[in-house]
Design a protein around this motif. Structure first.
Motif, PDB file in Angstrom:
ATOM      1  N   PRO A   1      -2.646   0.100   7.573  1.00 61.46           N
ATOM      2  CA  PRO A   1      -3.953  -0.044   8.225  1.00 61.46           C
ATOM      3  C   PRO A   1      -3.892  -0.845   9.524  1.00 61.46           C
ATOM      4  CG  PRO A   1      -4.120  -0.502   5.876  1.00 61.46           C
ATOM      5  CD  PRO A   1      -2.661  -0.385   6.186  1.00 61.46           C
ATOM      6  N   PHE A   2      -2.919  -1.745   9.632  1.00 62.33           N
ATOM      7  CA  PHE A   2      -2.824  -2.553  10.845  1.00 62.33           C
ATOM      8  C   PHE A   2      -2.158  -1.781  11.992  1.00 62.33           C
ATOM      9  CE2 PHE A   2      -3.345  -5.450   7.335  1.00 62.33           C
ATOM     10  CZ  PHE A   2      -4.372  -6.256   7.808  1.00 62.33           C
TER      11      PHE A   2
ATOM     12  N   PHE B   1       4.954   3.458   8.847  1.00 60.75           N
ATOM     13  CA  PHE B   1       4.957   3.369  10.311  1.00 60.75           C
ATOM     14  C   PHE B   1       3.987   4.355  10.951  1.00 60.75           C
ATOM     15  CE2 PHE B   1       9.359   2.970   8.657  1.00 60.75           C
ATOM     16  CZ  PHE B   1       9.503   1.604   8.813  1.00 60.75           C
ATOM     17  N   GLY B   2       3.523   5.362  10.163  1.00 58.16           N
ATOM     18  CA  GLY B   2       2.711   6.426  10.730  1.00 58.16           C
ATOM     19  C   GLY B   2       3.591   7.504  11.318  1.00 58.16           C
ATOM     20  N   THR B   3       2.972   8.478  11.986  1.00 63.41           N
ATOM     21  CA  THR B   3       3.744   9.532  12.639  1.00 63.41           C
ATOM     22  C   THR B   3       3.012  10.006  13.874  1.00 63.41           C
ATOM     23  OG1 THR B   3       4.949  11.594  12.260  1.00 63.41           O
ATOM     24  CG2 THR B   3       2.714  11.483  11.382  1.00 63.41           C
TER      25      THR B   3
ATOM     26  N   ASN C   1       0.841  -1.201   0.000  1.00 62.18           N
ATOM     27  CA  ASN C   1       0.000   0.000   0.000  1.00 62.18           C
ATOM     28  C   ASN C   1       0.878   1.254   0.000  1.00 62.18           C
ATOM     29  OD1 ASN C   1      -2.545   1.586   0.521  1.00 62.18           O
ATOM     30  ND2 ASN C   1      -1.515   1.964   2.476  1.00 62.18           N
ATOM     31  N   ALA C   2       1.896   1.281   0.859  1.00 63.04           N
ATOM     32  CA  ALA C   2       2.779   2.442   0.969  1.00 63.04           C
ATOM     33  C   ALA C   2       3.555   2.669  -0.324  1.00 63.04           C
ATOM     34  CB  ALA C   2       3.746   2.250   2.144  1.00 63.04           C
ATOM     35  N   ILE C   3       4.077   1.600  -0.907  1.00 62.67           N
ATOM     36  CA  ILE C   3       4.859   1.716  -2.145  1.00 62.67           C
ATOM     37  C   ILE C   3       3.980   2.213  -3.290  1.00 62.67           C
ATOM     38  CG2 ILE C   3       6.068   0.381  -3.913  1.00 62.67           C
ATOM     39  CD1 ILE C   3       7.257  -1.301  -1.660  1.00 62.67           C
TER      40      ILE C   3
ATOM     41  N   LEU D   1      -2.754  -7.825  17.077  1.00 64.56           N
ATOM     42  CA  LEU D   1      -1.564  -8.441  16.499  1.00 64.56           C
ATOM     43  C   LEU D   1      -1.701  -8.489  14.977  1.00 64.56           C
ATOM     44  CD1 LEU D   1      -1.033 -11.370  19.029  1.00 64.56           C
ATOM     45  CD2 LEU D   1       0.180  -9.193  18.935  1.00 64.56           C
ATOM     46  N   CYS D   2      -0.663  -8.055  14.266  1.00 67.82           N
ATOM     47  CA  CYS D   2      -0.690  -7.946  12.806  1.00 67.82           C
ATOM     48  C   CYS D   2      -0.698  -9.324  12.151  1.00 67.82           C
ATOM     49  CB  CYS D   2       0.525  -7.148  12.350  1.00 67.82           C
ATOM     50  SG  CYS D   2       0.820  -7.190  10.581  1.00 67.82           S
TER      51      CYS D   2
END
Length: 408
Positions: free
Chosen positions: A149-150, A124-126, A58-60, A284-285
Motif C-alpha cells: 500500500p505504501f 513491489f508492484g508491476t 500483507n504480501a505473504i 516516504l515509507c
C-alpha cells in the motif's frame, strides 16, 4: 494496525515477546533506543524496529492463502514476492513458479499462460504494460495483487501532482522492480526521470540551470526518462518521489537540493514555491523511516561489530548495512548458516556483490557486544537463529528460553 496471518515458521518466540513488550511501553513509537539482551558473555543490542513490515506481511498472507485456496491450479509469481531467499524458496516448494527474474528477464513466456492460471503481483508492484498484457490473456490480477500500500501511495501521489502539471523525479535504482513499476505509473501521467543518487541529481540540475547542453541529457540519462521527455521544457515544474526502500535521508536531501535549484533559478519565495516545486514528503515509507531511524539510534551504542540479516538483493537491507558500515565492522548475512564457526563468518559485500570470508570476527574479550537488525523482508525466525548460534559459542550464555521469559 491490521494483524496478518503469517505462517508460524516465520515467527520467533523471542522476537515476538520483545516486540510486544516494546510496543506496550511505547505505543506512540517515540523511543528508538535498542533492546538490550544480556546473555552474559554475549550482549546483543537489537534495533527498536526491524523485520517484516506491513507490506511484506500483507504480501505473504495473500500468497499463502492463494496457494491454500487453489489446489490443482497453476500459480505463478510475476517475480520474487519479496527480496528474501527463504520466503521465495518456501513459495517455490509449494509449486509456485516465477515468470521473471528480479531484472525483468522472462523465465516463462507470457504466451504459455491461460485464463485459468493465477499470477501473483509481488509487493513491489508491476508496470502498467505487464498488467495490461496479463489482462489481455484473460488473467485478472486484482484479487492476487500484493503490491505494498505504501508503494501505491507513491503512485497515487505522483498522479496527483502530475494533474497539476509537475514532472516526476523518481529517486530509485532504475533496474529495481519497484522503481520500474513506479516509473511506469508516473510516466503514464507525466514526464518522468529516474535519479540513482545525489550525484545524478546534481548532474540533472545542470540541465535545469542551463549549465549543460540539452542534447547531452538523452545520452547521460539513457533508459531513465519517459518517452517524449523534453529536457528544455519538462523540468520547469517538478516533484520528487522515491523507491520506498531507499535511504529516506537521501531522498529528502535530493528533494531539498532540487528545491533550492528551483528557488535560485526562478527567484522563488516560500509563498510561491509551489509554482515550481511540489511538496511530496508524505510519500516516504513509515517502515523504511522507522528501521533506518532505529539503526541510527542503535549506532549510538558502543559495540564490537554489527550484524544485519536479510536478502542480499534487498534494497532496504543494503541501506541498513550502509548505515552500520559508517560506524563499525558490519557483517551482512542472509541466515545463521553463514556463521561457520566461532572463528569464521561468510558475509556479503553489497558494493562488490561478493561473499567474503572473514576470520577471527569474534573478539577475544568478553562480553562481546553486538548490534543487530534485519531487513523489512526478513523473517524474525532467522534473526532468532542468528542469536541462538552466536550465544551457543559461549558455554556460559543464558538460554534463549530464559530471555523470552524476561519479556513476557
Amino acid at each position: 494496525m491490521k494483524q496478518f496471518d503469517v505462517p508460524v515458521f516465520y515467527r520467533s518466540p523471542l522476537i515476538s515477546a520483545i516486540k510486544r513488550k516494546r510496543k506496550e511501553k511505547d505505543k506512540l513509537k517515540k523511543d528508538f533506543s535498542p533492546t538490550f539482551l544480556d546473555f552474559g558473555p554475549v550482549q546483543i543490542y537489537l534495533a527498536r524496529h526491524f523485520g517484516f513490515c506491513y507490506g511484506v506481511e500483507n504480501a505473504i498472507e495473500i500468497a499463502f492463502r492463494t496457494i491454500d485456496e487453489n489446489p490443482g491450479k497453476r500459480i505463478f509469481l510475476l517475480s520474487e514476492m519479496i527480496h528474501n531467499p527463504q520466503v521465495n524458496k518456501d513459495l517455490l516448494s509449494r509449486g509456485v513458479h516465477f515468470l521473471q527474474d528480479t531484472h525483468g528477464r522472462q523465465i516463462i513466456a507470457f504466451e504459455d499462460l491461460t485464463p485459468q492460471d493465477i499470477v501473483l503481483i509481488p509487493a513491489f508492484g508491476t508496470t502498467l504494460e505487464i498488467e495490461q498484457k496479463l489482462n489481455s490473456i484473460g488473467i485478472h490480477t486484482e484479487k492476487y495483487n500484493t503490491t505494498c500500500p505504501f508503494v501505491e501511495k507513491v503512485w497515487n501521489r505522483s498522479e496527483v501532482i502530475a494533474k497539476k502539471a509537475y514532472s516526476i523525479v523518481i529517486h530509485g535504482k532504475p533496474t529495481h522492480e519497484e522503481t520500474r513499476a513506479t516509473f511506469s505509473h508516473a510516466a503514464f501521467n507525466a514526464p518522468s526521470v529516474v535519479v540513482k543518487n545525489m550525484a545524478q541529481t546534481i548532474e540533472l540540475s545542470k540541465y535545469i540551470t542551463g549549465e549543460k547542453s540539452p542534447g547531452d541529457f538523452y545520452t547521460e540519462f539513457k533508459g531513465q526518462y519517459s518517452e517524449g521527455f523534453d529536457i528544455t521544457r519538462d523540468l520547469d515544474r517538478v516533484g520528487v518521489v522515491n523507491q520506498t526502500t531507499m535511504l529516506a535521508s537521501d531522498t529528502q536531501a535530493i528533494a531539498d537540493y532540487l528545491k533550492q535549484v528551483m528557488i535560485e533559478k526562478y527567484g522563488l519565495t516560500k509563498e510561491n514555491l509551489a509554482e515550481r516545486f511540489a511538496d511530496t514528503r508524505d510519500t516516504l515509507c513509515y517502515a523504511t523511516n522507522d528501521n533506518q531511524t532505529s539503526v541510527s539510534e542503535m549506532l549510538e551504542t558502543s559495540a564490537d561489530f554489527a550484524i544485519v540479516v536479510g536478502g542480499y538483493n534487498s534494497s532496504n537491507t543494503s541501506h541498513l548495512v550502509e548505515l552500520c558500515e559508517e560506524k563499525l565492522p558490519t557483517y551482512f548475512i542472509n541466515n545463521a548458516e553463514k556463521i561457520l564457526s566461532p572463528d569464521e563468518i561468510l558475509h556479503y559485500n553489497f558494493h562488490t556483490k561478493q561473499e567474503l570470508l572473514t576470520r577471527d570476527f569474534l573478539p577475544a574479550h568478553t562480553p562481546v557486544k553486538i548490534l543487530m537488525t534485519s531487513g523489512a523482508s526478513c523473517p524474525d525466525a532467522l534473526v532468532e537463529r542468528v542469536i541462538e548460534k552466536l550465544t551457543a559459542f559461549f558455554k556460559e550464555s543464558s538460554p534463549l528460553d530464559t530471555m523470552v521469559e524476561h519479556f513476557l
